[in-house]
Each structure stands twice: as C-alpha cells, then as structure tokens.
Design an enzyme around this catalytic site. Structure first.
Site, PDB file in Angstrom:
ATOM      1  CG  ASP A 176      12.721   3.819 -15.636  1.00 54.81           C
ATOM      2  OD1 ASP A 176      13.863   3.549 -15.234  1.00 54.81           O
ATOM      3  OD2 ASP A 176      12.310   4.974 -15.807  1.00 54.81           O
ATOM      4  N   GLY A 218      21.978   1.928 -19.034  1.00 54.81           N
ATOM      5  CA  GLY A 218      23.241   1.372 -19.515  1.00 54.81           C
ATOM      6  C   GLY A 218      24.035   0.616 -18.467  1.00 54.81           C
ATOM      7  CG  ASP A 254      16.579  10.158 -17.500  1.00 56.02           C
ATOM      8  OD1 ASP A 254      16.887   8.958 -17.591  1.00 56.02           O
ATOM      9  OD2 ASP A 254      15.615  10.558 -16.825  1.00 56.02           O
TER      10      ASP A 254
HETATM   11  C1  GLA Z   1      13.439   7.702 -15.692  1.00 53.15           C
HETATM   12  C2  GLA Z   1      13.591   7.410 -17.188  1.00 53.15           C
HETATM   13  C3  GLA Z   1      12.923   8.526 -17.964  1.00 53.15           C
HETATM   14  C4  GLA Z   1      11.452   8.629 -17.581  1.00 53.15           C
HETATM   15  C5  GLA Z   1      11.324   8.819 -16.075  1.00 53.15           C
HETATM   16  C6  GLA Z   1       9.879   8.698 -15.622  1.00 53.15           C
HETATM   17  O1  GLA Z   1      14.144   8.822 -15.327  1.00 53.15           O
HETATM   18  O2  GLA Z   1      14.931   7.282 -17.534  1.00 53.15           O
HETATM   19  O3  GLA Z   1      13.040   8.304 -19.352  1.00 53.15           O
HETATM   20  O4  GLA Z   1      10.787   7.457 -17.985  1.00 53.15           O
HETATM   21  O5  GLA Z   1      12.075   7.846 -15.355  1.00 53.15           O
HETATM   22  O6  GLA Z   1       9.732   8.801 -14.233  1.00 53.15           O
END
Ligand code: GLA
Length: 416
Positions: free
Chosen positions: A166, A216, A237
């Site tokens: 991430d 994305g 998200d």
């Molecule tokens: C981001 C990701 C989520 C999740 C959080 C965790 O927002 O997009 O899917 O993994 O971090 O902190």
C-alpha cells in the site's frame, strides 16, 4: 483509514445516462515507464482472481491473531473454503518495531506470525500480509522502505502467501521529498518502488501473490503486470454503501482489456454483509465483482455471518462467473435510463449477462426491455438465473422488472 487523499476521480453520478457517458479512468500520459517485462513464473500465480477474506473492512486496526484464527476456522466451517475462499489476509496494524539488524517484528496483537501461518495452512488455507513502499503504513505502522528484500525474505520464512503493498507514506517520504514539482518523476519513483518489491518477492523463492494498492494512480493496469503484479487497485477505498460500490463499478468500465490470468483489476475488497447494504445491494455488489473478474476478498464478520449473507458469498454459480478460466473481464454493453447491461464472455462459448438497476426506484411502471440485439444475441436464448437458480429463456425486447439497486444475473450456455 486513509491519511492522504488520492488523485481525484470522477464525481459519482447515479443516473445511467451520466454513467454511460463517463469513461473509465484514463491511462495517464506518463506511462512510458522503463519497466522490463519479467518472464511469468511457472506455474502462474493467481490464474483466476484470488479469493479469500481480509481483516480491514470489518476489524480495521483492531485485528488480532485470534481474529485471524477465528476467520480461518469460519471459512472452513461455513463452506466458504469449499466455495473457493483460500486466502486469509491480515491487513494493516500487525507490524511492530525493527531490531538493530533491521528485522521487523510483529506487535503484541500477533505474538507469533510463523505459528499463525502454520495454523492457517493446517486448515488448507493461505495467509496474506500487508506492507507498503514508504516508511509507514496508512495506519502509521512500520513499512518496508529500504528493507524490501529483508521483508520479503521474512514473509517467505513465515510462510506468507500474499502481500498487499500500500503506497501511503511513500508519497510524502519519497515522491514529494525527492521530486516535489515533478509529477512524472514522482510516478517513476512510485513504479520503481513497486518493481523493487516485485523483485524481492520473486527472489524470496516463495510464490507470493503480489497485490498493488496505490488507488489506481498512473494507470497501474498498464505497468503492474510487468512488475509481477497479480492485481492492482483501480480506485480509492470501497465503503459499505451503494454510492461507493456503484462508483467503483462505474470507474472500472473500460479496464477489461487489462485483466487476464495472473493479472487482475482490483476494485477493492468486498463489503458484502457490512454496513447497511440491503440484500439487493449485497447481491448486486457480489454479482458485479464477478462480472469484473475481481478478486473476491470478503471483509465481513465471519463468526456472526447471517445465513442470507453466507448464501450470497457462497453462491457457486456466481463464483464460477468470477473464476471463469478464460479470464475475460466483463464490459458494460449499454445503459438505458437507470438500467445498465453488462456482459462477460465465458469459457466454452457461454455468456454472463447482468442487468443492473442503478437507480433508486423500482423499474416496474415503465419496464425496461432487454435488447438482445445490442448484445449480439438473437434470442430466444436459454440460460439460468444465477440468484433464483431457475431456468430462463431470454427473448429480444423482453420486459424486465428490477427493484432499486437489484440485479438479474443470467448465464447463457453456448448455442448447441
Ligand atoms: C488504505 C488501503 C485500505 C487499507 C488501509 C489500511 O486505505 O487502501 O485497503 O489497507 O489503507 O490502513
């Protein structure tokens, strides 16, 4: 939790006219990344979209070793494992501190990751974990910056089977710090960081599904497969409400050509069974993720799952659409008023047709008429309604009634 705003995406519009007019996220102009093409490892990782469960949507930062074990137990007990759910993925907040040698340790919530992996494996399941290319994860825990190889080897030594990586603090730590005014250079740095972990995973010697999570940005569908990415988030998200779910469906229209065995568009994890989604919305959400050949990562409270939610998540006929071995993602064929029609070509000449009422009214007083001609079909076509299990025959211009946010999902077999 998101600490940084993503690049802007189109504002949600719930009318189908607007939806049809909106195009998919555009590949950015800066996509000429100098990325080498890596020979695909054999056997292919993720030949169909990964299926499993991830801790974030229900537990967020509270997840513990005990919750992961309970999730694994439930995946077996509820029949989800038999339906194809294999990965049990720990999301953010498992991380502790690095020691003097740079080795990352778990925090108190996860006393022994190797023992947890052994437990999950003993159930015939696989274990996933989470990190990122920055110094910190989105929840502020230690991430992999400058420790990529060490971390990949650690995951392999624990027996980890899946990594969600991430972006989070990498934007501040590296992109903004090294190239504050140069967007193209920022994107190059980002791609290089994902390449670095892709290589580290490959060199760990363990087959580990590589899931890119950078919302994305900069059209990952164009460069992630060459880095060994098995899936890449296409959007910001997901949330457990219809606006979010439909917005994501809409943003994924146009990306089908980038998906295929081993490399998938990821519209984010499932919210089926979460929030206040109606049954129709849960059904439509699950059906559309199947049409999009999306990873099916449930994110609900498994020990307290209601029977109707279990029935949705374990609908094998719908899962078979998602997991179809041809690996051709579905596309939006057309929209008419507030109804959208999506189709997906399946192995053996079969076709999946989804008719989705994205509007807030029941489509009844002015019934929608399905145009088979627009789908390249002549009719009558025999098939199966995958939610009622009933045999159906579709004819051209057939009127179809749908409740708000509900879906008709039909599998048409190949003409005999
Ligand atoms: C981001 C990701 C989520 C999740 C959080 C965790 O927002 O997009 O899917 O993994 O971090 O902190």
């Amino acid at each position: 939790m998101r600490l940084y705003a993503p690049l802007s995406f189109a504002v949600l519009a719930l009318t189908a006219f607007t939806a049809a007019a909106q195009t998919a996220p555009k590949p950015s102009a800066s996509n000429a990344h100098p990325v080498k093409t890596r020979a695909t490892a054999s056997p292919i990782i993720a030949p169909t979209p990964p299926m499993g469960w991830n801790s974030w949507n229900f537990f967020a930062g509270k997840v513990t070793d005990k919750d992961i074990r309970a999730a694994a137990d439930q995946i077996v007990a509820t029949g989800m494992k038999d339906a194809g759910y294999i990965y049990v993925n720990i999301d953010d907040t498992w991380e502790g501190q690095r020691d003097a040698d740079g080795v990352l340790h778990t925090n108190d919530k996860f006393p022994d990751m190797k023992a947890l992996a052994d437990y999950v494996h003993s159930k015939g399941l696989k274990l996933g974990i989470y990190s990122g290319p920055g110094s910190k994860t989105c929840a502020g825990f230690a991430a992999s910056l400058d420790h990529e190889v060490q971390d990949a080897q650690l995951y392999a030594s624990w027996g980890i089977d899946y990594l969600k990586y991430d972006l989070c603090s990498f934007r501040k730590d590296v992109m903004a710090a090294k190239a504050p005014d140069d967007k193209a250079e920022q994107m190059r740095l980002m791609v290089a960081a994902y390449d670095k972990m892709g290589n580290a995973l490959k060199e760990s010697g363990r087959p580990i599904v590589y899931s890119l999570c950078q919302y994305g940005w900069d059209a990952p569908w164009e460069w992630a497969p060459a880095l060994g990415g098995n899936l890449w988030r296409t959007t910001d998200d997901v949330k457990a409400n219809w606006m979010s779910i439909y917005d994501i469906v809409n943003q994924n229209a146009g990306l089908a050509k980038y998906a295929g065995p081993g490399h998938w568009n990821d519209p984010d994890m499932l919210e089926v069974g979460n929030g206040r989604l109606t049954l129709a919305e849960n059904r439509s959400h699950f059906s559309m993720w199947a049409m999009l050949a999306a990873p099916l990562l449930a994110g609900n409270d498994l020990p307290n799952m209601k029977p109707e939610i279990k029935a949705i998540l374990t609908n094998k006929a719908v899962i078979a659409i998602d997991q179809d071995k041809l690996g051709r993602e579905g596309t939006r064929a057309y929209a008419d008023g507030e109804v959208e029609v999506w189709t997906r070509r399946l192995a053996g000449g079969a076709t999946a047709i989804a008719v989705l009422n994205v509007g807030s009214d029941r489509v009844a007083s002015h019934p929608f008429h399905l145009s088979l001609a627009k789908l390249g079909l002549k009719g009558p076509d025999k098939g199966k309604d995958l939610w009622t299990g009933q045999e159906v025959t579709l004819t051209d211009n057939q009127p179809i009634e749908l409740a708000s946010h509900d879906i008709l999902l039909v599998r048409i077999d190949a003409p005999k």
